[in-house]
Design a protein around this motif. Structure first.
Motif, PDB file in Angstrom:
ATOM      1  N   ILE A 205       3.669   8.810   1.546  1.00 27.57           N
ATOM      2  CA  ILE A 205       2.969   8.520   0.291  1.00 27.57           C
ATOM      3  C   ILE A 205       1.592   7.942   0.591  1.00 27.57           C
ATOM      4  N   VAL A 206       1.536   6.990   1.515  1.00 25.61           N
ATOM      5  CA  VAL A 206       0.259   6.364   1.867  1.00 25.61           C
ATOM      6  C   VAL A 206      -0.706   7.401   2.432  1.00 25.61           C
ATOM      7  N   GLU A 207      -0.211   8.220   3.352  1.00 25.76           N
ATOM      8  CA  GLU A 207      -1.083   9.219   3.982  1.00 25.76           C
ATOM      9  C   GLU A 207      -1.658  10.187   2.965  1.00 25.76           C
ATOM     10  N   ARG A 208      -0.812  10.686   2.055  1.00 26.13           N
ATOM     11  CA  ARG A 208      -1.297  11.664   1.077  1.00 26.13           C
ATOM     12  C   ARG A 208      -2.223  11.009   0.056  1.00 26.13           C
ATOM     13  N   ALA A 209      -1.934   9.776  -0.336  1.00 27.84           N
ATOM     14  CA  ALA A 209      -2.784   9.102  -1.315  1.00 27.84           C
ATOM     15  C   ALA A 209      -4.171   8.811  -0.763  1.00 27.84           C
ATOM     16  N   ARG A 210      -4.285   8.662   0.548  1.00 25.74           N
ATOM     17  CA  ARG A 210      -5.578   8.352   1.154  1.00 25.74           C
ATOM     18  C   ARG A 210      -6.393   9.596   1.499  1.00 25.74           C
ATOM     19  N   GLN A 211      -5.892  10.764   1.154  1.00 23.24           N
ATOM     20  CA  GLN A 211      -6.662  11.978   1.400  1.00 23.24           C
ATOM     21  C   GLN A 211      -7.926  11.973   0.538  1.00 23.24           C
ATOM     22  N   PRO A 212      -9.034  12.506   1.054  1.00 28.91           N
ATOM     23  CA  PRO A 212     -10.283  12.531   0.272  1.00 28.91           C
ATOM     24  C   PRO A 212     -10.241  13.622  -0.795  1.00 28.91           C
ATOM     25  N   ASP A 213      -9.446  13.392  -1.812  1.00 28.70           N
ATOM     26  CA  ASP A 213      -9.250  14.349  -2.891  1.00 28.70           C
ATOM     27  C   ASP A 213      -9.453  13.610  -4.205  1.00 28.70           C
ATOM     28  N   PRO A 214     -10.309  14.110  -5.091  1.00 28.69           N
ATOM     29  CA  PRO A 214     -10.580  13.379  -6.331  1.00 28.69           C
ATOM     30  C   PRO A 214      -9.414  13.385  -7.314  1.00 28.69           C
ATOM     31  N   ARG A 215      -8.463  14.283  -7.134  1.00 25.21           N
ATOM     32  CA  ARG A 215      -7.332  14.356  -8.050  1.00 25.21           C
ATOM     33  C   ARG A 215      -6.359  13.205  -7.811  1.00 25.21           C
ATOM     34  N   PRO A 216      -5.708  12.722  -8.862  1.00 24.62           N
ATOM     35  CA  PRO A 216      -4.673  11.703  -8.654  1.00 24.62           C
ATOM     36  C   PRO A 216      -3.468  12.321  -7.954  1.00 24.62           C
ATOM     37  N   LEU A 217      -2.666  11.480  -7.350  1.00 23.34           N
ATOM     38  CA  LEU A 217      -1.432  11.913  -6.703  1.00 23.34           C
ATOM     39  C   LEU A 217      -0.265  11.479  -7.585  1.00 23.34           C
ATOM     40  N   TRP A 218       0.466  12.470  -8.108  1.00 25.50           N
ATOM     41  CA  TRP A 218       1.623  12.183  -8.942  1.00 25.50           C
ATOM     42  C   TRP A 218       2.844  11.944  -8.059  1.00 25.50           C
ATOM     43  N   VAL A 219       3.504  10.811  -8.256  1.00 26.86           N
ATOM     44  CA  VAL A 219       4.741  10.484  -7.553  1.00 26.86           C
ATOM     45  C   VAL A 219       5.856  10.501  -8.590  1.00 26.86           C
ATOM     46  N   LEU A 220       6.768  11.460  -8.449  1.00 27.13           N
ATOM     47  CA  LEU A 220       7.867  11.616  -9.400  1.00 27.13           C
ATOM     48  C   LEU A 220       9.116  10.985  -8.790  1.00 27.13           C
ATOM     49  N   LEU A 221       9.605   9.934  -9.420  1.00 21.19           N
ATOM     50  CA  LEU A 221      10.741   9.178  -8.898  1.00 21.19           C
ATOM     51  C   LEU A 221      12.017   9.644  -9.578  1.00 21.19           C
ATOM     52  N   TRP A 222      12.846  10.367  -8.813  1.00 18.42           N
ATOM     53  CA  TRP A 222      14.111  10.872  -9.325  1.00 18.42           C
ATOM     54  C   TRP A 222      15.290  10.034  -8.855  1.00 18.42           C
ATOM     55  N   GLY A 223      15.051   9.139  -7.944  1.00 17.50           N
ATOM     56  CA  GLY A 223      16.115   8.306  -7.388  1.00 17.50           C
ATOM     57  C   GLY A 223      15.616   6.892  -7.197  1.00 17.50           C
ATOM     58  N   GLY A 224      15.847   6.334  -6.004  1.00 23.34           N
ATOM     59  CA  GLY A 224      15.425   4.973  -5.719  1.00 23.34           C
ATOM     60  C   GLY A 224      13.914   4.818  -5.699  1.00 23.34           C
ATOM     61  N   PHE A 225      13.468   3.605  -5.974  1.00 25.24           N
ATOM     62  CA  PHE A 225      12.029   3.303  -6.041  1.00 25.24           C
ATOM     63  C   PHE A 225      11.519   2.660  -4.756  1.00 25.24           C
ATOM     64  N   GLU A 226      12.389   2.555  -3.756  1.00 24.05           N
ATOM     65  CA  GLU A 226      12.066   1.785  -2.553  1.00 24.05           C
ATOM     66  C   GLU A 226      10.858   2.317  -1.795  1.00 24.05           C
ATOM     67  N   ASP A 227      10.744   3.629  -1.639  1.00 22.50           N
ATOM     68  CA  ASP A 227       9.642   4.162  -0.844  1.00 22.50           C
ATOM     69  C   ASP A 227       8.300   3.930  -1.518  1.00 22.50           C
ATOM     70  N   LEU A 228       8.255   4.033  -2.847  1.00 24.77           N
ATOM     71  CA  LEU A 228       7.012   3.725  -3.556  1.00 24.77           C
ATOM     72  C   LEU A 228       6.685   2.240  -3.434  1.00 24.77           C
ATOM     73  N   ALA A 229       7.694   1.380  -3.627  1.00 29.63           N
ATOM     74  CA  ALA A 229       7.455  -0.065  -3.509  1.00 29.63           C
ATOM     75  C   ALA A 229       6.952  -0.414  -2.117  1.00 29.63           C
ATOM     76  N   GLN A 230       7.545   0.195  -1.090  1.00 28.39           N
ATOM     77  CA  GLN A 230       7.118  -0.072   0.280  1.00 28.39           C
ATOM     78  C   GLN A 230       5.691   0.405   0.511  1.00 28.39           C
ATOM     79  N   ALA A 231       5.368   1.581  -0.019  1.00 31.14           N
ATOM     80  CA  ALA A 231       4.013   2.120   0.148  1.00 31.14           C
ATOM     81  C   ALA A 231       2.986   1.195  -0.487  1.00 31.14           C
ATOM     82  N   LEU A 232       3.269   0.691  -1.681  1.00 31.78           N
ATOM     83  CA  LEU A 232       2.317  -0.187  -2.355  1.00 31.78           C
ATOM     84  C   LEU A 232       2.232  -1.543  -1.670  1.00 31.78           C
ATOM     85  N   HIS A 233       3.334  -2.007  -1.108  1.00 28.06           N
ATOM     86  CA  HIS A 233       3.276  -3.257  -0.348  1.00 28.06           C
ATOM     87  C   HIS A 233       2.409  -3.096   0.891  1.00 28.06           C
TER      88      HIS A 233
END
Length: 436
Positions: free
Chosen positions: A138-166
């Motif tokens: 998530i961190v790697e893709r969000a830091r790509q030099p792309d002007p578009r937002p990155l949509w993260v669709l959470l279908w299960g646990g939220f742990e990986d998103l929480a870890q990425a933001l931490h």
């Protein structure tokens, strides 16, 4: 007759939201700038909707820029990425036909390269732990030099998103999150609590009940009934159709509204409506702390985060553990430095609950309590939270309910349109596109 048919089709198109029109077989060209998407799924768990939603995702993968599929916490076994690879194997059988319909379908090799293993366990408080392959992706893709937002669709646990933001809070402005909450929030309560507490400015749709409109309510007549639709339009239709029907002989796809939303006409406006639902600005995220055992006279909002604090007498035995036993399920307790114990829970439906604590700690074992949960009152939609300016949630307007499920009718009203479109997409697996 032809003129009347054209007129009828034109009227039908005008009656659909722009998101629906974009997805119909007659007008399925993707927008100029495709949405960037990462899906985090608890595939391999006790529910089958993730498997079905992944089939749907792959059939529409030419309309988005799919940048990741993460196997998030929960499910049987430790290596749940294998379920992602199994679905890609089915997709590979249909790929020769699919790519004749659109050169933008990703290759099976590409899909395998972006499939990542996320966290193996649900996070304890404070809601994060160690980086995972999924959170780092998530961190790697969000830091790509792309002007578009990155949509993260959470279908299960939220742990990986929480870890990425931490680990990388700088990525937050690039993210757009669509969370399938409800039962997932019940299990992933510490990670959710962290997101709401430490990242209140995150742009997020918290869908706790609206998603149920994908399989509840709407037009359930004839071949549109959940079981009849699979029998008539899915079973035997390509390898993906057989995979879908083999998982369960009826429609659920409870995570699919997140993808339908992203492919809609106005994904930056959650009030616009469409196949993925419509939402309102969230009120202050409900969180209740009980420092004494609650009783059924205590009322909390359904989907709230509840914190139960116990301060047992006596010394805890070495290695003592405790669990909150509720609704035939168990949730771990967490010892605190001052000798107290903390339990988190999120009720997913309106009901009267009772619980019991099981532990080898004599001061905890056998403790009981109860509470009542009720859906959010409609007037809360008129009290948006100043702390959560970009947080959206289910519309509590009674007119949008399907039974007790708030907001679900904002999806179920489009049932025939999105199921017919899915059936048409699935037929692509059977034969190559006709040359013009």
């Amino acid at each position: 007759m032809k003129t009347n048919r054209r007129r009828l089709l034109a009227l039908l198109a005008m009656s659909l939201p722009l998101s629906a029109c974009r997805l119909t077989p007659a007008n399925n060209a993707a927008p100029a700038a495709k949405p960037r998407v990462i899906v985090s799924t608890d595939i391999g768990g006790t529910d089958y909707d993730d498997f079905q939603s992944l089939v749907h995702l792959l059939l529409y993968a030419d309309m988005i820029e799919l940048e990741g599929m993460l196997a998030s916490p929960w499910g049987e076994g430790r290596d749940r990425k294998r379920h992602l690879l199994a679905i890609i194997d089915a997709y590979e059988k249909d790929y020769p036909n699919l790519k004749t319909w659109s050169a933008d379908y990703p290759s099976p090799a590409t899909l395998r390269s972006i499939s990542k293993q996320g966290g193996l366990d649900l996070a304890p408080p404070p809601g994060w732990g160690q980086p995972t392959e999924g959170s780092s992706w998530i961190v790697e893709r969000a830091r790509q030099p792309d002007p578009r937002p990155l949509w993260v669709l959470l279908w299960g646990g939220f742990e990986d998103l929480a870890q990425a933001l931490h680990d990388a809070p700088d990525i937050k402005p690039k993210l757009r999150v669509y969370m399938i909450g409800g039962p997932n929030k019940k299990w992933s309560n510490a990670a959710y609590d962290y997101l709401a507490r430490e990242h209140p400015d995150l742009w997020i749709i918290e869908n706790n009940s609206t998603y149920r409109g994908w399989f509840l309510g709407g037009d359930q007549s004839g071949d549109l009934a959940n079981r009849a639709f699979v029998e008539r339009h899915v079973k035997g239709v390509g390898a993906l159709g057989d995979y879908f029907a083999g998982i369960a002989p009826l429609v659920k796809m409870g995570d699919t509204p997140s993808l339908a939303y992203v492919m809609g006409a106005k994904p930056e406006d959650p009030t616009a409506g469409g196949w993925g639902g419509s939402f309102v600005r969230a009120w202050e995220r409900p969180r209740v702390v009980f420092d004494a055992p609650p009783s059924t006279q205590d009322v909390v909002e359904t989907f709230a985060i509840m914190e139960l604090n116990y301060r047992p007498a006596g010394k805890a035995p070495a290695g003592a553990r405790a669990s909150l036993q509720i609704d035939k399920q168990e949730f771990p307790g967490f010892p605190q430095p001052d000798g107290s114990w903390r339990f988190l829970f999120s009720p997913k439906e309106d009901k009267i609950w009772s619980y019991r604590i099981a532990s080898k700690h004599p001061g905890l074992d056998g403790q009981t309590g109860g509470f009542t949960s009720r859906m959010a009152a409609p007037e809360l939609a008129r009290r948006p939270s100043a702390r959560h300016p970009n947080w959206w949630t289910d519309d509590p307007d009674p007119r949008l309910r399907e039974g007790l499920h708030q907001g679900a009718r904002s999806i179920s009203r489009w049932r025939e349109a999105f199921l017919r479109d899915f059936a048409a997409r699935l037929r692509r697996t059977q034969a190559p596109a006709q040359s013009p």
